[in-house]
Write a protein that holds these residues in place. Sequence first.
Motif, PDB file in Angstrom:
ATOM      1  N   LEU A   1     -65.457 -31.391  25.907  1.00  0.00           N
ATOM      2  CA  LEU A   1     -66.088 -32.293  27.141  1.00  0.00           C
ATOM      3  C   LEU A   1     -65.756 -33.661  27.221  1.00  0.00           C
ATOM      4  O   LEU A   1     -65.681 -34.188  26.267  1.00  0.00           O
ATOM      5  N   ASP A   2     -65.956 -34.217  28.294  1.00  0.00           N
ATOM      6  CA  ASP A   2     -65.577 -35.765  28.432  1.00  0.00           C
ATOM      7  C   ASP A   2     -66.711 -36.423  28.155  1.00  0.00           C
ATOM      8  O   ASP A   2     -67.877 -35.752  28.149  1.00  0.00           O
ATOM      9  N   PRO A   3     -66.992 -37.996  28.087  1.00  0.00           N
ATOM     10  CA  PRO A   3     -68.025 -38.441  27.552  1.00  0.00           C
ATOM     11  C   PRO A   3     -69.310 -38.369  28.319  1.00  0.00           C
ATOM     12  O   PRO A   3     -70.327 -38.107  27.801  1.00  0.00           O
ATOM     13  N   GLN A   4     -69.029 -38.103  29.866  1.00  0.00           N
ATOM     14  CA  GLN A   4     -70.177 -38.203  30.712  1.00  0.00           C
ATOM     15  C   GLN A   4     -70.707 -36.901  30.404  1.00  0.00           C
ATOM     16  O   GLN A   4     -72.169 -36.959  30.353  1.00  0.00           O
ATOM     17  N   LEU A   5     -70.140 -35.913  30.408  1.00  0.00           N
ATOM     18  CA  LEU A   5     -70.529 -34.407  30.233  1.00  0.00           C
ATOM     19  C   LEU A   5     -71.263 -34.398  28.990  1.00  0.00           C
ATOM     20  O   LEU A   5     -72.241 -33.609  28.618  1.00  0.00           O
ATOM     21  N   THR A   6     -70.745 -34.750  27.689  1.00  0.00           N
ATOM     22  CA  THR A   6     -71.161 -35.029  26.424  1.00  0.00           C
ATOM     23  C   THR A   6     -72.621 -35.430  26.381  1.00  0.00           C
ATOM     24  O   THR A   6     -73.265 -34.843  25.735  1.00  0.00           O
ATOM     25  N   THR A   7     -72.613 -36.541  27.207  1.00  0.00           N
ATOM     26  CA  THR A   7     -74.030 -37.145  27.274  1.00  0.00           C
ATOM     27  C   THR A   7     -75.077 -36.180  27.745  1.00  0.00           C
ATOM     28  O   THR A   7     -76.311 -35.764  27.223  1.00  0.00           O
ATOM     29  N   GLU A   8     -74.680 -35.444  28.990  1.00  0.00           N
ATOM     30  CA  GLU A   8     -75.643 -34.447  29.882  1.00  0.00           C
ATOM     31  C   GLU A   8     -75.940 -33.217  28.850  1.00  0.00           C
ATOM     32  O   GLU A   8     -77.029 -32.917  28.647  1.00  0.00           O
ATOM     33  N   ILE A   9     -74.771 -32.928  28.015  1.00  0.00           N
ATOM     34  CA  ILE A   9     -75.190 -31.477  27.090  1.00  0.00           C
ATOM     35  C   ILE A   9     -75.805 -32.067  26.065  1.00  0.00           C
ATOM     36  O   ILE A   9     -76.887 -31.414  25.541  1.00  0.00           O
TER      37      ILE A   9
END
Lengths: 222, 299
Positions: free
Chosen positions: A167-175
């Motif tokens: 996942l990209d950094p944005q999605l990483t934060t969400e997950i």
Amino acid sequence: MIQLFHVTKYYEGCLALSDISLRIEKGECVLLTGPSGAGKTSLLKLIFGSEHPDDGQILVQNRNIARLRRADVPYHRRTMGFVLQDFKLLPHRTVFENVALPLIIRGLSSFESRRKVIEALRAVGMEHKQPMLASVLSAGEQQRACIARAIVNSPIILLADEPTGNLDPQLTTEIAELFKAINARGTTVMMATHNRQVVEQLNGRVLRLDCGHLLSDQGAYT
Amino acid sequence: MKRLWYFLREAYISLRTHRASTVIGIITTAFTLSSFGTFLLLYHNVHNLIGRVQTNIQIIVYPNDAIEPQQLQGLKNAIQTEPAIDSVQVISKHDALKDFKHQFPDEAHLLEGLGKNPFPASLILNLTETIPSTDMVSNLVNRLQQNPNIERVRYNRAWIERLSLVITYMEIGALIIGGVLALASITIIANTVQLAFYTRQEEIEILRLIGGTNLFISIPYLIEGGVIGGLGGGLALAFLRGGFEFFKHKTHTLSVIGGFSSIFEFFPFSLSLILICGGILLGCVGTLTSMYGWMRFRL
Ligand SMILES: Nc1ncnc2c1ncn2[C@@H]1O[C@H](COP(=O)(O)OP(=O)(O)OP(=O)(O)O)[C@@H](O)[C@H]1O
Ligand SMILES: [Mg+2]
């Protein structure tokens, strides 16, 4: 909750884990870090019961996993959730069907399982996607669906192997935020990750592995 | 309930997505079952035929020519107490003469020169069993021959013996051919299902990940194997029926065998059902064999 006593694991004579002893309490958030090939995945697999240790004992909820009969392995797994890097959804099923699968395996009634599936999907913010086919979801949505499937049984332990690896950094934060929320509700979380951002965000106990050895164990018991 | 629905759905999806191998599986099963079925049909009809011929097999007893009519009656009663005998028909000298005259009216004048009736009296014994054992028949004949009132016992020993031999051979043949063909279709179905396994390894892996037992994972495949086997059995039955009707039609129009259609018959319902159930069983066994090897090395 989880205890390892002098656990050693070889793969065809090649050492993967060497004399690991540790104790994880209920509700902890444990992060496994270390370079590639350190043995993070191996450790999770041992706890999950998909590999057997060559030496040592593993207790999960007072059950000796090292001596688990093969027929009992599935029942052991039902008490846990496991989230992987590559999402592992059934592509031709809807999100709802995918998340409901662990409940079908347990033979729950439709009414009860419907409620639980909706609840799990709501927890990961996916309730509006339930009629969609898994194959058309984006990467972030697929991982959310996987997390919903892992928590639909209300497991006591949630294992995750590089859940943000694709996942990209944005999605990483969400997950990572989702895992944090799940942990906050009392579920023991054990996650292998390379990602420093995730380690910082989750702010849990950090286990550093290298070449099968436990190098350091930092962070407070909660 | 929910699980059952899931199993059926999974089996259906698997059959549909692997249409080509499903069709191949059905056809090969149908082929093996038809070969077996052809043999079974043959066996069934020969057995039937023997049954009919057997009722015509009679033991004929010729009493002494000087026997008195009441002695003849006594002899008949004595023979009738034998457990192997169904019925005894008495043909007196007078009856025999009348029969002859009736059957060959043109030759009747030949007898006119003779002062006394040349035909012997006889007793015709019908056996209770349609397919008697040779031992039983020869025992019976031995006992009859010991009777002082009996002059001669006639029966076609070779015919009876050969018949029972043929039946034994056919039964052994059925066992061997059936076994070989069953093994063949099990292998074929095992391969078909194995293909489904390989293409669906990922899915199986997922089911294991969320705690599916081997049984849970395999039930859809068992259904799949059963459906392939059952449809194969049904198709085989259709083939056999078609072939049978064709053969019947051909021999009828050519009138090679006069009474073909009256002699030969198709499977009764029960045997047809056995063929289909056999197909289903083969399918399930095939699935199990392919699964057993596959599951054993997986955790
Ligand atoms: N099935 C296997 N067969 C043989 N060797 C294996 C197997 N699985 C892992 N290994 C070896 O065991 C060691 C530890 O592997 P493991 O997958 O646990 O590392 P990891 O920390 O998860 O690495 P990564 O960060 O790359 O995922 C490696 O040297 C690997 O080559
Ligand atoms: Mg790994």
